[in-house]
Scaffold this motif. Sequence first.
Motif: not given
Ligand code: MFK
Length: 645
Positions: A195, A236, A238, A273, A357, A360-361, A364, A366-367, A493, A495, A499, A506
Amino acid sequence: MIFRCPPSLKMLRLQQSGFLLRCCPPKTTTAVFSVRDKSVWAEEAGHPSDRNVDLQSKIPFARAKVGPFFQDKPRLTNMYLEDVTLKAYLKRIMPEEVLQAITPDLERFGRRVATDIGVLGRECELNPPYLTQYDAWGRRTDEVVTCQAWRTLHDISAEEGIIAIPYEREFGQWSRLYQVAKLHMFNPASGLYSCPLAMTDGATKVAELSGDSLLLERAYPHLVSRNPADFWTSGQWMTERRGGSDVANGTETIAVPQEDGTHRLYGYKWFSSATDADMTLTLARVMDNTGEVVQGTRGLSLFYLETRDSSGQLNNIQVQRLKNKLGTRQLPTGELLLDGTVAHKVSDEGRGVAAIADMLTITRIHNSLMASGCMRRLLNLARDYSTRRRVFGKLICEHPLHMQTLGRMETETRGATLLVLEVGRLLGLQDCQMASEQYQLMLRLLTPITKLYTAKQAVAVCSEGLESFGGQGYIEDTGLPTFLRDAQVLSIWEGTTNVLSHDVLRSLVKTKGAVLQAFYSDTAARLKQAVVKENLRPSCQAVELALHKTMAFAQKAASQEPAKLEVAARDLSYSLARTYIGALMLEHASWDQASPTDITAAVRWCQQDLCPVVTSDLAGCYGNEGMAQDTALVMEGYQGGASSP
Ligand code: MFK
């Protein structure tokens, strides 16, 4: 040793309890036991009666004796040499000289994750972190105490180059795939050290892409260091109290500009985390000189901060408590109060979500690698166990039904593995600015699809995997329940499934459908290659049909009201995942060095409903009536929660 349990054993047990001795004299028994240590049995046999020493010596259970049978435990050998899909994919895709150069390391590492790294990971589960908030004299210290194994895994991660490999680019675009191969093996063995590494990798990528000089000059060398003493991990942060998914509306942290160009952050990070990280990336809203902040996405900026100052003091951060979680107990996940934390802005103002983002790529992906790795590791344990466990007169690997169950898990695991490896290949191209437009679109679309689909596969395979050990799969000290607990977080986690289904939409909207065009051409090209093999032709046709149906659905839905596409988003994502995995498996099976089992796995994969979005559409699930039925189904009988405690 095999022993039969004759009916008279019940009687012997009753004798032992003294019941029969009091009630009636013992009858002659026909029990035939082979007992190894008769003298011990006899010595310990102070009861039920010395009157019948011969009989007593034949009783297998007595005080302080647990019987002579002990089930052999499952074992792992080498997670690289035994992973036929991983090995074959790398052989098929990588240039020979690169594969030759990295193979000794992968083989050595494959052995390590099955031995010492696996043991350390287990120790982290058994010795979870804890928080000491005050010292003996009442001073607030907020010390997160981790076990020695956790700290050793930090050092091993650096030495193994888990983060360094893709950024050193020794093998150009293939360096990322090399790292991905190691992560697939490491993640399920690592006691969730995976993580902090995921977030560290994400922060390194952000540093590279943002070009921010402080991140690049100060943090980057630590993040990619192979020297344990210099190696930093990143957080991270968030998630805030208003919730994790809706970052744009849930983020309350404010950033107050300082005269020296830094900002001070004030906020409450609810689910952070790996609280022991050296640095983090986090979101906050910059306050203007009238004290106002901009709400929504446009108000969010990305910040870099170090968790401690040069004297080791926390950077105005209070660790309020560590979370009590279903799984990932190895991780010090905390609630953090930021009270004037010094931070450095790394994105343009209001571009925080777009900047994070990139992180997050990576996390995700790694996840997804945790998902594929967990499935593989548990399946390897289950198949080894099937050669050691004997029931109903034969080994369980000799029971066709058991093999069918493991075979289905194997098919899922192979599909997931090919998918994550392909995403790793694309990421390698992007790292080196070698990704064509089509590949960039594919990476954008496949990242959420891979994350959401493999997470669900991992939960299902880990659940089935535990069951394949019978009751032992439910026993904590086997280490097996950890698989299921830790798999469950994968769909939450980074997303949740829904989501991420929105993220798929999106990507469609943002690229005006170009991601789907790329998907179509990529999938069709793989099928064209596979269809030349006659035994794969019907499966290729099934995937081709699913591809056409999915595309037609998406096109039709895009021209209708947005609600329809939104409610179909999960099924659409599943359809894209199943179709694409089918194409990857068929392409792999058509390789001239493919094994017969590659063909079996591909053919079997394609026997399922590859296009659930069309199946559900035909059933009317996405219309107004279907949506109303969902709500009625869920809400029937609900009393408003008035009597809840
Ligand atoms: C082995 C284990 C590995 C894992 C370990 C990690 C542990 C960490 C634990 C954590 O932190 S968990 C918390 C993680 N949180 C999330 O994943 C949040 C989930 N929510 C989302 O993904 C929402 O959909 C998001 C925050 C992205 C939505 O936010 P908005 O502000 O409503 O998004 P909006 O307005 O659609 O996009 C804003 C900008 O970001 C846009 O760019 P532009 O302004 O240029 O148009 C989008 O294109 C860009 N964007 C959003 N998602 C994107 C992205 N760009 C590229 N890729 C994406 N996936």
